[in-house]
Design an enzyme around this catalytic site. Structure first.
Site, PDB file in Angstrom:
ATOM      1  CB  CYS A  97      55.980  44.315 -15.159  1.00 30.81           C
ATOM      2  SG  CYS A  97      55.415  44.042 -13.491  1.00 30.81           S
TER       3      CYS A  97
ATOM      4  NE  ARG B 125      60.397  45.926 -18.650  1.00 30.81           N
ATOM      5  CZ  ARG B 125      60.748  47.183 -18.772  1.00 30.81           C
ATOM      6  NH1 ARG B 125      61.870  47.485 -19.383  1.00 30.81           N
ATOM      7  NH2 ARG B 125      59.995  48.159 -18.300  1.00 30.81           N
TER       8      ARG B 125
ATOM      9  CD1 TRP C 116      60.961  42.783  -9.607  1.00 31.07           C
ATOM     10  CD2 TRP C 116      59.668  44.501  -9.007  1.00 31.07           C
ATOM     11  NE1 TRP C 116      61.538  43.397  -8.515  1.00 31.07           N
ATOM     12  CE2 TRP C 116      60.763  44.451  -8.125  1.00 31.07           C
ATOM     13  CE3 TRP C 116      58.716  45.507  -8.810  1.00 31.07           C
ATOM     14  CZ2 TRP C 116      60.945  45.357  -7.080  1.00 31.07           C
ATOM     15  CZ3 TRP C 116      58.904  46.405  -7.775  1.00 31.07           C
ATOM     16  CH2 TRP C 116      60.002  46.321  -6.928  1.00 31.07           C
TER      17      TRP C 116
ATOM     18  CG  ASN D 192      55.797  47.950 -16.888  1.00 32.19           C
ATOM     19  OD1 ASN D 192      56.041  47.893 -15.673  1.00 32.19           O
ATOM     20  ND2 ASN D 192      56.587  48.535 -17.750  1.00 32.19           N
ATOM     21  N   GLY D 193      53.451  48.834 -14.478  1.00 32.86           N
ATOM     22  CA  GLY D 193      53.283  50.131 -13.827  1.00 32.86           C
ATOM     23  C   GLY D 193      52.521  50.001 -12.522  1.00 32.86           C
TER      24      GLY D 193
ATOM     25  CD  GLU E 192      78.518  50.307  -9.629  1.00 28.03           C
ATOM     26  OE1 GLU E 192      77.688  50.954  -8.972  1.00 28.03           O
ATOM     27  OE2 GLU E 192      78.186  49.495 -10.506  1.00 28.03           O
TER      28      GLU E 192
ATOM     29  CE  LYS F 190      77.038  45.941 -10.478  1.00 26.63           C
ATOM     30  NZ  LYS F 190      76.591  47.237 -10.500  1.00 26.63           N
TER      31      LYS F 190
ATOM     32  CD  GLU G 277      73.544  45.189  -8.338  1.00 26.64           C
ATOM     33  OE1 GLU G 277      72.381  45.587  -8.468  1.00 26.64           O
ATOM     34  OE2 GLU G 277      74.493  45.675  -8.983  1.00 26.64           O
TER      35      GLU G 277
ATOM     36  CG  HIS H 111      83.501  59.752  12.624  1.00 28.33           C
ATOM     37  ND1 HIS H 111      83.877  60.507  13.709  1.00 28.33           N
ATOM     38  CD2 HIS H 111      84.302  60.144  11.600  1.00 28.33           C
ATOM     39  CE1 HIS H 111      84.841  61.352  13.347  1.00 28.33           C
ATOM     40  NE2 HIS H 111      85.125  61.133  12.079  1.00 28.33           N
TER      41      HIS H 111
ATOM     42  CE  LYS I   7      70.366  46.444 -17.376  1.00 26.88           C
ATOM     43  NZ  LYS I   7      71.315  46.625 -16.290  1.00 26.88           N
TER      44      LYS I   7
HETATM   45  C1  G6P Z   1      68.264  49.368 -11.121  1.00 30.94           C
HETATM   46  C2  G6P Z   1      69.400  48.598 -11.762  1.00 30.94           C
HETATM   47  C3  G6P Z   1      70.718  49.336 -11.541  1.00 30.94           C
HETATM   48  C4  G6P Z   1      70.619  50.749 -12.085  1.00 30.94           C
HETATM   49  C5  G6P Z   1      69.444  51.498 -11.471  1.00 30.94           C
HETATM   50  C6  G6P Z   1      69.173  52.806 -12.217  1.00 30.94           C
HETATM   51  O1  G6P Z   1      68.380  49.333  -9.753  1.00 30.94           O
HETATM   52  O2  G6P Z   1      69.481  47.298 -11.234  1.00 30.94           O
HETATM   53  O3  G6P Z   1      71.750  48.653 -12.207  1.00 30.94           O
HETATM   54  O4  G6P Z   1      71.802  51.431 -11.796  1.00 30.94           O
HETATM   55  O5  G6P Z   1      68.236  50.728 -11.591  1.00 30.94           O
HETATM   56  O6  G6P Z   1      68.728  52.478 -13.512  1.00 30.94           O
HETATM   57  P1  G6P Z   1      68.909  53.380 -14.782  1.00 30.94           P
HETATM   58  O7  G6P Z   1      68.258  52.621 -15.882  1.00 30.94           O
HETATM   59  O8  G6P Z   1      68.197  54.680 -14.484  1.00 30.94           O
HETATM   60  O9  G6P Z   1      70.368  53.602 -14.989  1.00 30.94           O
END
Ligand code: G6P
Length: 612
Positions: A2, A27, A76, A102-103, A485, A489, A492, A508, A607
């Site tokens: 948010c 956000r 969000w 927000n929260g 990673e 990518k 997501e 396994h 994010k």
């Molecule tokens: C969200 C973002 C990711 C990030 C993760 C941790 O899921 O989409 O890209 O790696 O949060 O966020 P931070 O701000 O703690 O790196």
């Protein structure tokens, strides 16, 4: 998650609020709303479900809402489905109090019951409506001012919040309060701004105040006054943000993600140069002296998402170089499992935003046990940066795309430099190797530039991937960490089911999922493990898999097994994650584009995850 914004000054508020929200859309973006007030006339609230575009249309880009004071929100959803009704701002029945939040308010049910008994009714399913009405309740019951009413509310609610509130009796003023959710306040030229994050106000001011936990502020008449929970005024220092406004814009790229992929060489150089002088590492700006480094008995890296994946790489590199035990843990697990920590441990929290709720809680858990904490953080002044004992800043600049790229890459650099310095100071690496490996790290930006120059080639394989149902990533050692990673990518932003496996684990269970045409992306950059990974490639190929192999130039032999090969420049194997991740970021990007998706704002994600 948010995003909240607020403005009070001489200019029309609505366009400023909308612009601010557009910078915060990363956000959350399932609905948005603004509340604007002209002088002492009643507040007008307009909300729209879906992307911000809807709110722009409904308000004629803000022109339809006159007034110089207002608050806004991009949501969000946590409590209540995404809908116009649940969108913020929320208000008390008589519009006495209007708020954005927000929260998460954890005891919302109990508070809702209490307020219902006092005659309040509720039109939404949100916890925010409950807080708004609780403020209204205290304000009227005790006939007190905004600060006292908000303070009483803060004592009564459990959870996290950044709140921006307008009161009917105080035209031209915005009141804010914060606990465990980020919020910055800017003042310039007799006007005041508030937002969840700096980019929302960067085009107006770079001078900001950080409001601390359990503090409140009153914005109005071009001034900001801060208060603690007792209602006493507290003094704050202005901080200058060095990011420029342009850094938070797309700068000619179609998407932030592509722009941020291109910014990786610069971000890495900046981060590297911040602690490397004359070819040697100097961690004095981080506050890690040789004596501190020598005394550390174990390193525990705690993070979420991609930041956790950099921790996986760090574990391999640091254990190998410095021969110190390194554990890497997901913050959401660490915080609740009563971890056993020793007095000489170092807990490293890796976080782009510095606000991720679980990572912040993990930091506090470590601090409560008296353990030294180090934050590897991108956002200056964020909660983790302020609360950690030591901070190593990644100088990636503002990262807007939800899927991280440049922050991930700079986090890796911090990990490498820490590992090298630990090794040198603790005597597990001689000077010659230390200096030559620092020079290797220095060569990374240029090598990434070469990979990016060649990016168009990846579109061919991206087209093949765009029609797949499932993708598997495999690798061993650091290649496993890279696979994690790469897989994240892919899933997501392209919504294709993808999984990463340690290549040796395939047999396994997972291998039963391989059938004719299943795509397996094999990361094979680690020379000492190459033959082993190749055996796993052969195993899946003989079951029909279509293999994409990623390795370094020179390893052309991979073409005997892989159906399609991707090469990156040669580099010391310990640092290969920095190169191999780039084609994987680009693949995710191109597949997402190929499927017609919103690369920068993938569904259901945000994010900055400031709730549990
Ligand atoms: C969200 C973002 C990711 C990030 C993760 C941790 O899921 O989409 O890209 O790696 O949060 O966020 P931070 O701000 O703690 O790196």
């Amino acid at each position: 998650m948010c995003g909240i914004v607020g403005f009070t000054g001489r200019h029309e508020a609505a366009p400023i609020l909308l612009e601010g929200l557009s910078k915060l859309e990363y956000r959350g973006y399932d609905s948005a709303g603004i509340a604007v007030r002209k002088g002492d006339t009643p507040v007008r609230i307009v909300k729209a479900k879906g992307r911000l575009k809807g709110l722009y249309e409904k308000t004629d880009s803000g022109k339809a809402m006159e007034g110089t004071c207002g608050i806004g929100h991009t949501r969000w959803a946590t409590h209540g489905e995404p809908s116009e009704n649940n969108a913020h701002p929320h208000c008390s029945d008589d519009m006495n109090v209007v708020a954005v939040h927000n929260g998460i308010i954890e005891n919302y049910q109990e508070l809702r019951d209490k307020l219902s008994r006092k005659g309040y009714t509720f039109y939404s399913q949100t916890d925010t409506e409950i807080v708004t009405k609780l403020v209204d309740y205290y304000y009227k019951k005790y006939n007190i001012g905004p600060i006292d009413a908000i303070a009483k509310t803060m004592v009564r609610v459990r959870g996290s919040y950044a709140l921006a509130i307008m009161f009917k009796d105080y035209p031209g003023h915005i009141w804010v309060a914060r606990k465990d959710s980020p919020m910055v306040i800017g003042v310039t030229d007799g006007e005041c701004y508030v937002a969840s994050d700096v980019p929302a106000m960067l085009s107006y001011t770079r001078n900001v105040y950080y409001i601390d936990n359990l503090e409140m502020a009153d914005l109005g008449n071009g001034e900001v006054h801060f208060y603690n929970l007792d209602g006493d005024e507290v003094k704050k220092e202005l901080t200058e943000i060095t990011w420029d406004a342009e850094a938070a814009e797309k700068g000619g790229f179609e998407h932030f993600m592509m722009k941020e992929i291109h910014e990786q060489p610069k971000a890495i150089r900046d981060t590297f140069n911040s602690v490397v002088k004359d070819g040697r590492i100097d961690l004095s700006s981080v506050g890690l002296t040789d004596d501190i480094i020598k005394d550390i008995s174990q390193v525990i890296i705690v993070a979420c998402g991609s930041a956790y994946h950099t921790g996986m790489v760090d574990q391999y590199v640091m254990e190998e170089f410095a021969r110190i035990p390194v554990r890497v843990e997901l913050a959401s697990e660490f915080r609740y499992r009563n971890p056993i920590l020793n007095p000489n441990d170092l807990v490293v929290i890796v976080s782009q935003s510095g606000e991720t709720a679980d990572s912040l809680a993990a930091l506090r858990e470590a601090k409560a046990q008296g353990i030294r904490t180090l934050g590897i953080v991108n956002v200056v002044g964020s909660s983790i940066a302020r609360e950690a004992d030591n901070v190593f800043y990644t100088l990636a600049g503002p990262e807007i795309a939800v899927a991280t790229t440049k922050a991930y890459s700079t986090q890796l650099i911090c990990g490498y430099l820490l590992a090298l310095q630990f090794a040198y100071v603790r005597g597990t690496m001689d000077e010659e190797r230390y200096l030559s490996l620092i020079a290797e790290v220095a060569s990374i930006p240029e090598k990434i530039e070469k990979i990016i120059e060649d990016k168009e080639r990846l579109q061919f394989i991206a087209a093949r991937l765009a029609n797949s149902q499932d993708v598997f990533f495999i690798g061993r050692g650091i290649d496993y960490a890279i696979s994690m990673e790469g897989s994240l990518k892919m899933k997501e932003i392209s919504y294709i089911h993808s999984e990463a496996y340690a290549a040796g684990e395939l047999k396994h269970g997972t291998i039963s999922l391989i059938e004719d045409g299943t795509i397996v992306i094999s990361v094979a950059t680690q020379d000492d493990l190459y033959e082993k990974t190749k055996s796993n490639m052969v195993e899946v190929k003989s079951r029909g898999a279509f293999i994409v192999g990623i390795t370094h130039y020179g390893n052309f032999e991979i073409e005997n097994t892989a159906n399609y090969s991707i090469y990156v420049p040669k580099l010391d194997t310990h640092f290969m994650a920095s190169l191999a991740v780039v084609p994987l970021q680009l693949l995710g990007y191109y597949v997402s584009i190929g499927r017609g998706l919103d690369v920068d704002k993938p569904r259901n994600l945000a994010k900055s995850v400031t709730v549990e």
